[in-house]
Motif scaffolding. Structure first.
Motif, mmCIF file in Angstrom:
data_model
loop_
_atom_site.group_PDB
_atom_site.id
_atom_site.type_symbol
_atom_site.label_atom_id
_atom_site.label_comp_id
_atom_site.label_asym_id
_atom_site.label_seq_id
_atom_site.Cartn_x
_atom_site.Cartn_y
_atom_site.Cartn_z
ATOM 1 N N GLN A 9 0.829 -1.205 0.000
ATOM 2 C CA GLN A 9 0.000 0.000 0.000
ATOM 3 C C GLN A 9 0.868 1.262 0.000
ATOM 4 O OE1 GLN A 9 -0.491 -2.651 1.980
ATOM 5 N NE2 GLN A 9 -2.526 -3.368 1.457
ATOM 6 N N GLN A 10 1.952 1.241 0.780
ATOM 7 C CA GLN A 10 2.858 2.388 0.802
ATOM 8 C C GLN A 10 3.566 2.535 -0.540
ATOM 9 O OE1 GLN A 10 4.788 0.952 4.449
ATOM 10 N NE2 GLN A 10 4.476 2.994 5.325
ATOM 11 N N LEU A 11 3.958 1.418 -1.114
ATOM 12 C CA LEU A 11 4.589 1.440 -2.436
ATOM 13 C C LEU A 11 3.631 2.022 -3.470
ATOM 14 C CD1 LEU A 11 6.805 0.575 -4.503
ATOM 15 C CD2 LEU A 11 5.680 -1.662 -4.565
ATOM 16 N N ALA A 12 2.371 1.624 -3.402
ATOM 17 C CA ALA A 12 1.378 2.044 -4.394
ATOM 18 C C ALA A 12 1.212 3.562 -4.445
ATOM 19 C CB ALA A 12 0.035 1.375 -4.112
ATOM 20 N N LEU A 13 1.421 4.241 -3.323
ATOM 21 C CA LEU A 13 1.280 5.703 -3.298
ATOM 22 C C LEU A 13 2.432 6.412 -3.998
ATOM 23 C CD1 LEU A 13 0.044 6.282 0.354
ATOM 24 C CD2 LEU A 13 -1.281 6.572 -1.750
ATOM 25 N N ARG A 14 3.564 5.725 -4.125
ATOM 26 C CA ARG A 14 4.748 6.347 -4.752
ATOM 27 C C ARG A 14 4.711 6.084 -6.257
ATOM 28 N NH1 ARG A 14 4.582 5.934 0.831
ATOM 29 N NH2 ARG A 14 6.021 7.448 1.696
ATOM 30 N N ASN A 15 3.672 6.598 -6.895
ATOM 31 C CA ASN A 15 3.442 6.309 -8.315
ATOM 32 C C ASN A 15 3.626 7.536 -9.203
ATOM 33 O OD1 ASN A 15 1.200 7.860 -7.757
ATOM 34 N ND2 ASN A 15 -0.256 6.171 -7.890
ATOM 35 N N GLY A 16 4.151 8.616 -8.622
ATOM 36 C CA GLY A 16 4.358 9.828 -9.396
ATOM 37 C C GLY A 16 3.104 10.670 -9.543
ATOM 38 N N GLN A 17 1.988 10.172 -9.044
ATOM 39 C CA GLN A 17 0.720 10.900 -9.108
ATOM 40 C C GLN A 17 0.237 11.238 -7.693
ATOM 41 O OE1 GLN A 17 -0.596 11.561 -12.278
ATOM 42 N NE2 GLN A 17 1.179 10.532 -13.127
ATOM 43 N N ASP A 18 -0.021 10.218 -6.884
ATOM 44 C CA ASP A 18 -0.477 10.437 -5.509
ATOM 45 C C ASP A 18 0.606 11.112 -4.673
ATOM 46 O OD1 ASP A 18 -3.140 9.211 -5.632
ATOM 47 O OD2 ASP A 18 -2.036 7.359 -5.960
ATOM 48 N N LYS A 19 1.829 10.706 -4.879
ATOM 49 C CA LYS A 19 2.994 11.323 -4.246
ATOM 50 C C LYS A 19 4.034 11.534 -5.341
ATOM 51 C CE LYS A 19 2.463 9.448 0.431
ATOM 52 N NZ LYS A 19 2.422 10.681 1.223
ATOM 53 N N PRO A 20 4.946 12.496 -5.161
ATOM 54 C CA PRO A 20 5.904 12.792 -6.235
ATOM 55 C C PRO A 20 6.950 11.700 -6.470
ATOM 56 C CG PRO A 20 6.357 14.151 -4.300
ATOM 57 C CD PRO A 20 5.059 13.423 -4.037
ATOM 58 N N GLN A 21 7.178 10.844 -5.469
ATOM 59 C CA GLN A 21 8.180 9.800 -5.649
ATOM 60 C C GLN A 21 7.699 8.762 -6.660
ATOM 61 O OE1 GLN A 21 6.819 10.445 -2.609
ATOM 62 N NE2 GLN A 21 8.450 11.025 -1.207
ATOM 63 N N ILE A 22 8.661 8.207 -7.381
ATOM 64 C CA ILE A 22 8.378 7.156 -8.357
ATOM 65 C C ILE A 22 9.175 5.931 -7.929
ATOM 66 C CG2 ILE A 22 8.605 6.461 -10.770
ATOM 67 C CD1 ILE A 22 8.317 9.476 -11.471
ATOM 68 N N TRP A 23 8.473 4.980 -7.309
ATOM 69 C CA TRP A 23 9.113 3.775 -6.803
ATOM 70 C C TRP A 23 8.555 2.556 -7.517
ATOM 71 C CZ3 TRP A 23 8.749 4.135 -0.726
ATOM 72 C CH2 TRP A 23 9.500 5.229 -0.275
ATOM 73 N N VAL A 24 9.424 1.552 -7.689
ATOM 74 C CA VAL A 24 8.982 0.246 -8.169
ATOM 75 C C VAL A 24 9.670 -0.823 -7.333
ATOM 76 C CG1 VAL A 24 8.569 1.023 -10.533
ATOM 77 C CG2 VAL A 24 10.785 0.044 -9.951
#
Length: 77
Positions: A9-24
């Motif tokens: 769930q925390q990873l899902a927020l780091r999608n460049g939309q919900d939060k500025p970070q882009i994580w995979v």
């Protein structure tokens, strides 16, 4: 390696939309792709950031060696 652990769930927020970070995530590790020009706006071809890409990599035109360029920032818990 003593890395923090993040949930899916925390990873899902780091999608460049919900939060500025882009994580995979890949094979249990989370990578920060925010600075990668190939992940602009949280999208890389048909793949979206904030997801575990382990099962999708076999379809990619590159190998997992691409992750060697990036330092894992966390573990997927």
């Amino acid at each position: 390696m003593d890395l923090p652990v993040y949930t899916k769930q925390q990873l899902a927020l780091r999608n460049g939309q919900d939060k500025p970070q882009i994580w995979v995530a890949y094979k249990g590790l989370i990578y920060d792709m925010t600075e990668s020009r190939l992940w602009r706006n949280g999208k890389h071809y048909e793949h979206w950031a904030g997801q575990d890409l382990t099962d999708e990599l076999p379809d990619a035109p590159h190998t997992d060696a691409v992750f060697e360029k990036f330092t894992p920032i966390a573990m997927l818990g």
